[in-house]
Scaffold this motif. Sequence first.
Motif, short mmCIF file in Angstrom:
data_model
loop_
_atom_site.label_atom_id
_atom_site.label_comp_id
_atom_site.label_asym_id
_atom_site.label_seq_id
_atom_site.Cartn_x
_atom_site.Cartn_y
_atom_site.Cartn_z
N PHE A 74 28.93 19.04 -21.09
CA PHE A 74 27.69 18.92 -21.84
C PHE A 74 26.51 19.47 -21.03
CE2 PHE A 74 24.47 17.26 -24.48
CZ PHE A 74 23.55 16.59 -23.69
N LYS A 117 31.39 26.16 -20.41
CA LYS A 117 32.82 26.06 -20.07
C LYS A 117 33.20 27.12 -19.07
CE LYS A 117 37.46 25.77 -22.04
NZ LYS A 117 38.05 26.64 -21.00
N PHE A 134 29.09 27.22 -25.62
CA PHE A 134 29.38 26.86 -27.00
C PHE A 134 28.20 26.09 -27.58
CE2 PHE A 134 33.72 28.11 -27.38
CZ PHE A 134 34.29 27.94 -26.13
N TYR A 161 27.29 23.34 -24.84
CA TYR A 161 28.27 23.05 -23.82
C TYR A 161 28.51 24.33 -23.01
CZ TYR A 161 29.86 18.58 -25.75
OH TYR A 161 29.94 17.28 -26.16
N ALA A 188 39.68 27.52 -17.26
CA ALA A 188 40.63 26.48 -16.84
C ALA A 188 39.97 25.11 -16.66
CB ALA A 188 41.35 26.88 -15.55
N GLU A 189 38.80 24.91 -17.25
CA GLU A 189 38.16 23.59 -17.25
C GLU A 189 37.74 23.24 -18.66
OE1 GLU A 189 35.99 24.05 -12.88
OE2 GLU A 189 34.91 23.16 -14.56
N GLY A 190 37.55 21.94 -18.91
CA GLY A 190 37.03 21.54 -20.21
C GLY A 190 35.54 21.81 -20.30
N PRO A 191 35.00 21.91 -21.51
CA PRO A 191 33.55 22.10 -21.68
C PRO A 191 32.78 20.92 -21.09
CG PRO A 191 34.71 22.47 -23.75
CD PRO A 191 35.70 21.87 -22.81
N PHE A 197 31.74 17.03 -34.35
CA PHE A 197 30.98 18.27 -34.21
C PHE A 197 31.74 19.46 -34.77
CE2 PHE A 197 27.37 17.16 -31.69
CZ PHE A 197 27.74 16.00 -31.04
N PHE A 254 31.95 23.46 -33.83
CA PHE A 254 31.64 24.33 -32.70
C PHE A 254 31.55 25.78 -33.14
CE2 PHE A 254 31.94 21.84 -28.77
CZ PHE A 254 32.41 20.64 -29.26
N GLY A 255 30.68 26.52 -32.47
CA GLY A 255 30.64 27.96 -32.63
C GLY A 255 31.73 28.62 -31.79
N PRO A 256 31.90 29.93 -31.93
CA PRO A 256 32.98 30.63 -31.22
C PRO A 256 32.70 30.87 -29.74
CG PRO A 256 31.74 32.16 -32.55
CD PRO A 256 31.20 30.80 -32.87
N GLY A 257 31.45 30.66 -29.32
CA GLY A 257 31.14 30.82 -27.90
C GLY A 257 30.55 32.18 -27.56
N LEU A 294 24.22 20.45 -29.86
CA LEU A 294 24.50 20.41 -28.42
C LEU A 294 24.86 21.81 -27.93
CD1 LEU A 294 25.23 17.37 -29.30
CD2 LEU A 294 26.73 17.37 -27.34
#
Lengths: 112, 115
Positions: A46, A38, A89, A36, A41-44, A100, A102-105, A34
């Motif tokens: 999809f 982001k 991400f 994502y 100040a918000e959640g990731p 999942f 996750f990668g570091p972004g 996937l």
Amino acid sequence: DQQVKQNSPSLSVQEGRISILNCDYTNSMFDYFLWYKKYPAEGPTFLISISSIKDKNEDGRFTVFLNKSAKHLSLHIVPSQPGDSAVYFCAASENYGQNFVFGPGTRLSVLP
Amino acid sequence: DVKVTQSSRYLVKRTGEKVFLECVQDMDHENMFWYRQDPGLGLRLIYFSYDVKMKEKGDIPEGYSVSREKKERFSLILESASTNQTSMYLCASSSRIAGGIYTQYFGPGTRLTVL
């Protein structure tokens, strides 16, 4: 040892051009991926997904490519818009999304 | 639309305090997750739960515990907060969608600062 890597911490692209975000993984058992997005100040949220049985998935301006032999996937955004500026991400799962890694972004900045 | 809510957006606590982070989802999802997000490290899984009263350790469970007494609610507990637990905490829930796969939906996050 990171199983999911995003080797570019940041990327700057001109508005209207293509953004290419890369992701590499080490676990050959991963079968579902996937992306994502982001905002601060918000959640990731999809964005797009791809199963290991495919090599491409497209949704509007967003396309994800999967190269299983290279253990590499990439997200293409065409054309890039200033509103795309965010942290992206990459995430991978080996049980079709039960949980999942996750990668570091990668922080994408789209310049007007 | 799936909604995942977290009890606080910002929280400041002192070292040694007990801290509760609450997460509620409104879509009857079986699975719930707690992550922390730190710069350069991405999202790291602390704990997850596949059902009520069930919990599984993630990659970094040390210093944390969880509680899931009801399907819609998943709580993260810091028994004795320490400064290295200063972070953004993200809750997520998931369920099977078409094709038998899952997608996770995230709450807005809680920025915790431990002084």
